[in-house]
Design an enzyme around this catalytic site. Structure first.
Site, PDB file in Angstrom:
ATOM      1  N   ASN A 136     -10.191  -0.979  -0.087  1.00  0.00           N
ATOM      2  CA  ASN A 136      -8.739  -0.786  -0.006  1.00  0.00           C
ATOM      3  C   ASN A 136      -8.101  -1.350  -1.287  1.00  0.00           C
ATOM      4  O   ASN A 136      -8.134  -2.551  -1.510  1.00  0.00           O
ATOM      5  CB  ASN A 136      -8.232  -1.517   1.246  1.00  0.00           C
ATOM      6  CG  ASN A 136      -6.722  -1.447   1.407  1.00  0.00           C
ATOM      7  OD1 ASN A 136      -6.003  -1.053   0.505  1.00  0.00           O
ATOM      8  ND2 ASN A 136      -6.245  -1.850   2.576  1.00  0.00           N
TER       9      ASN A 136
ATOM     10  N   HIS B 163      -3.951   6.764   2.595  1.00  0.00           N
ATOM     11  CA  HIS B 163      -4.288   5.434   2.096  1.00  0.00           C
ATOM     12  C   HIS B 163      -5.657   5.021   2.640  1.00  0.00           C
ATOM     13  O   HIS B 163      -5.935   5.153   3.834  1.00  0.00           O
ATOM     14  CB  HIS B 163      -3.199   4.447   2.542  1.00  0.00           C
ATOM     15  CG  HIS B 163      -3.553   3.023   2.284  1.00  0.00           C
ATOM     16  ND1 HIS B 163      -4.044   2.589   1.074  1.00  0.00           N
ATOM     17  CD2 HIS B 163      -3.499   1.930   3.091  1.00  0.00           C
ATOM     18  CE1 HIS B 163      -4.272   1.292   1.148  1.00  0.00           C
ATOM     19  NE2 HIS B 163      -3.954   0.876   2.358  1.00  0.00           N
TER      20      HIS B 163
ATOM     21  N   CYS C  30       0.817  -1.226   0.000  1.00  0.00           N
ATOM     22  CA  CYS C  30       0.000   0.000   0.000  1.00  0.00           C
ATOM     23  C   CYS C  30       0.846   1.270   0.000  1.00  0.00           C
ATOM     24  O   CYS C  30       0.330   2.352  -0.259  1.00  0.00           O
ATOM     25  CB  CYS C  30      -0.935  -0.011   1.197  1.00  0.00           C
ATOM     26  SG  CYS C  30      -1.843  -1.544   1.352  1.00  0.00           S
TER      27      CYS C  30
HETATM   28  O1  UT7 Z   1      -3.643  -1.579   3.633  1.00  0.00           O
HETATM   29  C1  UT7 Z   1      -3.338  -1.998   4.922  1.00  0.00           C
HETATM   30  C2  UT7 Z   1      -4.140  -3.188   5.158  1.00  0.00           C
HETATM   31  N1  UT7 Z   1      -4.889  -3.407   6.279  1.00  0.00           N
HETATM   32  C3  UT7 Z   1      -5.458  -2.581   7.189  1.00  0.00           C
HETATM   33  O2  UT7 Z   1      -5.316  -1.407   7.220  1.00  0.00           O
HETATM   34  C4  UT7 Z   1      -6.319  -3.230   8.194  1.00  0.00           C
HETATM   35  C5  UT7 Z   1      -6.224  -2.631   9.563  1.00  0.00           C
HETATM   36  N2  UT7 Z   1      -7.162  -3.286  10.463  1.00  0.00           N
HETATM   37  C6  UT7 Z   1      -8.479  -3.065  10.398  1.00  0.00           C
HETATM   38  O3  UT7 Z   1      -8.942  -2.266   9.577  1.00  0.00           O
HETATM   39  C7  UT7 Z   1      -9.370  -3.777  11.373  1.00  0.00           C
HETATM   40  O4  UT7 Z   1      -8.572  -4.465  12.305  1.00  0.00           O
HETATM   41  C8  UT7 Z   1     -10.363  -4.780  10.691  1.00  0.00           C
HETATM   42  C9  UT7 Z   1     -11.401  -3.996   9.906  1.00  0.00           C
HETATM   43  C10 UT7 Z   1      -9.608  -5.713   9.762  1.00  0.00           C
HETATM   44  C11 UT7 Z   1     -11.087  -5.614  11.734  1.00  0.00           C
HETATM   45  O5  UT7 Z   1     -11.773  -4.759  12.638  1.00  0.00           O
HETATM   46  P1  UT7 Z   1     -11.673  -5.009  14.212  1.00  0.00           P
HETATM   47  O6  UT7 Z   1     -12.497  -3.983  14.843  1.00  0.00           O
HETATM   48  O7  UT7 Z   1     -10.203  -5.056  14.538  1.00  0.00           O
HETATM   49  O8  UT7 Z   1     -12.364  -6.406  14.351  1.00  0.00           O
HETATM   50  P2  UT7 Z   1     -11.782  -7.765  14.988  1.00  0.00           P
HETATM   51  O9  UT7 Z   1     -10.752  -8.367  14.099  1.00  0.00           O
HETATM   52  O10 UT7 Z   1     -11.432  -7.504  16.409  1.00  0.00           O
HETATM   53  O11 UT7 Z   1     -13.048  -8.687  14.940  1.00  0.00           O
HETATM   54  C12 UT7 Z   1     -14.196  -8.438  15.771  1.00  0.00           C
HETATM   55  C13 UT7 Z   1     -15.220  -9.516  15.517  1.00  0.00           C
HETATM   56  C14 UT7 Z   1     -14.660 -10.940  15.586  1.00  0.00           C
HETATM   57  O12 UT7 Z   1     -15.663 -11.773  16.161  1.00  0.00           O
HETATM   58  P3  UT7 Z   1     -15.589 -12.176  17.712  1.00  0.00           P
HETATM   59  O13 UT7 Z   1     -14.286 -12.886  17.885  1.00  0.00           O
HETATM   60  O14 UT7 Z   1     -15.657 -10.882  18.469  1.00  0.00           O
HETATM   61  O15 UT7 Z   1     -16.791 -13.043  17.890  1.00  0.00           O
HETATM   62  C15 UT7 Z   1     -14.506 -11.319  14.145  1.00  0.00           C
HETATM   63  O16 UT7 Z   1     -14.598 -12.722  13.934  1.00  0.00           O
HETATM   64  O17 UT7 Z   1     -15.760  -9.373  14.199  1.00  0.00           O
HETATM   65  C16 UT7 Z   1     -15.678 -10.619  13.529  1.00  0.00           C
HETATM   66  N3  UT7 Z   1     -15.497 -10.358  12.102  1.00  0.00           N
HETATM   67  C17 UT7 Z   1     -16.521 -10.176  11.254  1.00  0.00           C
HETATM   68  N4  UT7 Z   1     -17.854 -10.194  11.441  1.00  0.00           N
HETATM   69  C18 UT7 Z   1     -18.629  -9.955  10.373  1.00  0.00           C
HETATM   70  C19 UT7 Z   1     -14.330 -10.217  11.423  1.00  0.00           C
HETATM   71  N5  UT7 Z   1     -14.593  -9.943  10.145  1.00  0.00           N
HETATM   72  C20 UT7 Z   1     -15.944  -9.912  10.011  1.00  0.00           C
HETATM   73  C21 UT7 Z   1     -16.797  -9.663   8.937  1.00  0.00           C
HETATM   74  N6  UT7 Z   1     -18.136  -9.691   9.155  1.00  0.00           N
HETATM   75  N7  UT7 Z   1     -16.350  -9.390   7.696  1.00  0.00           N
END
Ligand code: UT7
Length: 321
Positions: free
Chosen positions: A278, A248, A111
């Site tokens: 993204n 980004h 990125c």
């Molecule tokens: O270009 C650079 C690339 N990447 C980034 O910039 C990503 C940076 N990180 C993020 O943007 C965030 O960490 C995410 C958007 C990827 C995830 O958000 P989060 O608030 O950190 O969520 P999490 O990983 O803590 O997940 C929370 C919950 C989990 O369930 P439990 O364990 O609480 O029951 C996940 O399994 O959300 C669940 N989950 C989803 N639920 C519905 C994860 N992905 C999804 C989904 N739909 N797509």
């Protein structure tokens, strides 16, 4: 002489996949995706390729700058999803658009790739080696995303953006601050094709994109403000002297956190991740070209560009439009 952007272009695949469409593929919802990320839709390649989108974005940038492809001296494509392992996407674009006098190569910095390409172009232009550069950020991330993994597949989109840079005595790139930290490569990666030579065990699979989302999130909200502040200090400017912060487009919450850390209003951070998701190396040049198209960039405007991603890599630059 400074490197100055004089033309921008972009290309998005025709197919627009909204969050409801993704909810038919994996266990997710429009509510979860839009609340956690700000993404409502993304464009996914059906017919388009990294090459076709790169060429379309490049042609638009050249046309807007009224510049001939055969006069391009340096052609860099930032991508992690070229259509071929070799040759480079840049060499394919060279043929496609007729930039026959350019030195052409790719940069792999995820990125941050577009910012890395700008860094390289600036060094060549400042040294007098080349007088111009056509920079392209292009990705077909949909081919490396695991479409059964809801934690990643909802985040990414396909597309390409381009910027034509020339040597200029006025304005242009004022300062930059970039970095890499290979110690943390394993928080965001995609394995390449397996080695199937006769000496190796059979049955290895091609990899898909894997990410520790929370680690990347923490890295971004810590590092992006730091590198923006560093670039601003090098330019002798304060955040309030900047007209637009073009970041980004990974997550709306990351951009909000950066704005807060810099003490700036969110309105100064234009976003398009709601429609594009993204797009990795394409994210900055697509947004830049869209803002240019909408007349949001005016001569003399001071603009910050900043990105972060796999590597880990990051960067920021300050430029005068
Ligand atoms: O270009 C650079 C690339 N990447 C980034 O910039 C990503 C940076 N990180 C993020 O943007 C965030 O960490 C995410 C958007 C990827 C995830 O958000 P989060 O608030 O950190 O969520 P999490 O990983 O803590 O997940 C929370 C919950 C989990 O369930 P439990 O364990 O609480 O029951 C996940 O399994 O959300 C669940 N989950 C989803 N639920 C519905 C994860 N992905 C999804 C989904 N739909 N797509």
């Amino acid at each position: 002489m400074r490197a100055k952007i004089i033309g921008t272009g972009y290309s998005l695949p025709a197919f627009r996949a909204d969050n409801d469409y993704l909810a038919t593929l994996v266990d997710t919802s429009d509510e979860w995706i839009s609340e956690r990320t700000g993404i409502r839709a993304r464009h996914l390649a059906k017919e388009e390729t990294t090459l076709s989108m790169s060429a379309e974005a490049a042609r638009m940038a050249l046309e807007r700058a009224n510049f001939r492809a055969e006069d391009v001296e340096l052609l860099i494509v930032a991508t992690i999803t070229g259509d071929m392992d070799t040759p480079s996407t840049a060499c394919q674009v060279q043929k496609e658009i007729g930039a026959k006098h350019a030195l052409a190569f790719d940069i792999n910095a995820a990125c941050s790739g577009f910012l890395y390409s700008l860094h390289v172009a600036e060094a060549f232009i400042e040294s007098g080696t080349y007088r111009n550069a056509l920079l392209i950020g292009a990705e077909t991330l949909s081919k490396i995303v695991d479409w059964t993994d809801r934690t990643t597949c909802v985040l990414f989109g396909d597309g390409a953006g381009a910027a034509l840079v020339t040597a200029s005595e006025n304005g242009g790139l004022l300062s930059q601050s970039l970095g890499s930290n290979g110690e943390k490569w394993d928080v965001l990666f995609c394995e390449g094709r397996p080695n199937e030579n006769p000496l190796r065990a059979k049955g290895q699979k091609c990899g898909y994109l894997k990410m520790d989302g929370q680690e990347v999130f923490k890295f971004a909200v810590r590092t992006v403000p730091q590198c923006i502040e560093d670039a601003l200090a090098k330019a002798g400017l304060k955040p309030e002297e900047i007209d637009l912060f073009i970041l980004h487009q990974a997550n709306k919450r990351i951009i909000q956190a950066v704005a807060k850390r810099l003490g700036m209003a969110e309105e100064e951070f234009p976003m398009n991740m709601d429609e594009c998701g993204n797009t990795s190396a394409a994210s900055l040049p697509i947004l830049l070209a869209q803002l240019d198209e909408r007349g949001r960039l005016h001569p003399g405007d001071r603009i910050v560009l900043s990105g972060f991603g796999a590597g880990l890599t990051w960067g920021a630059c300050v430029l005068e439009w």
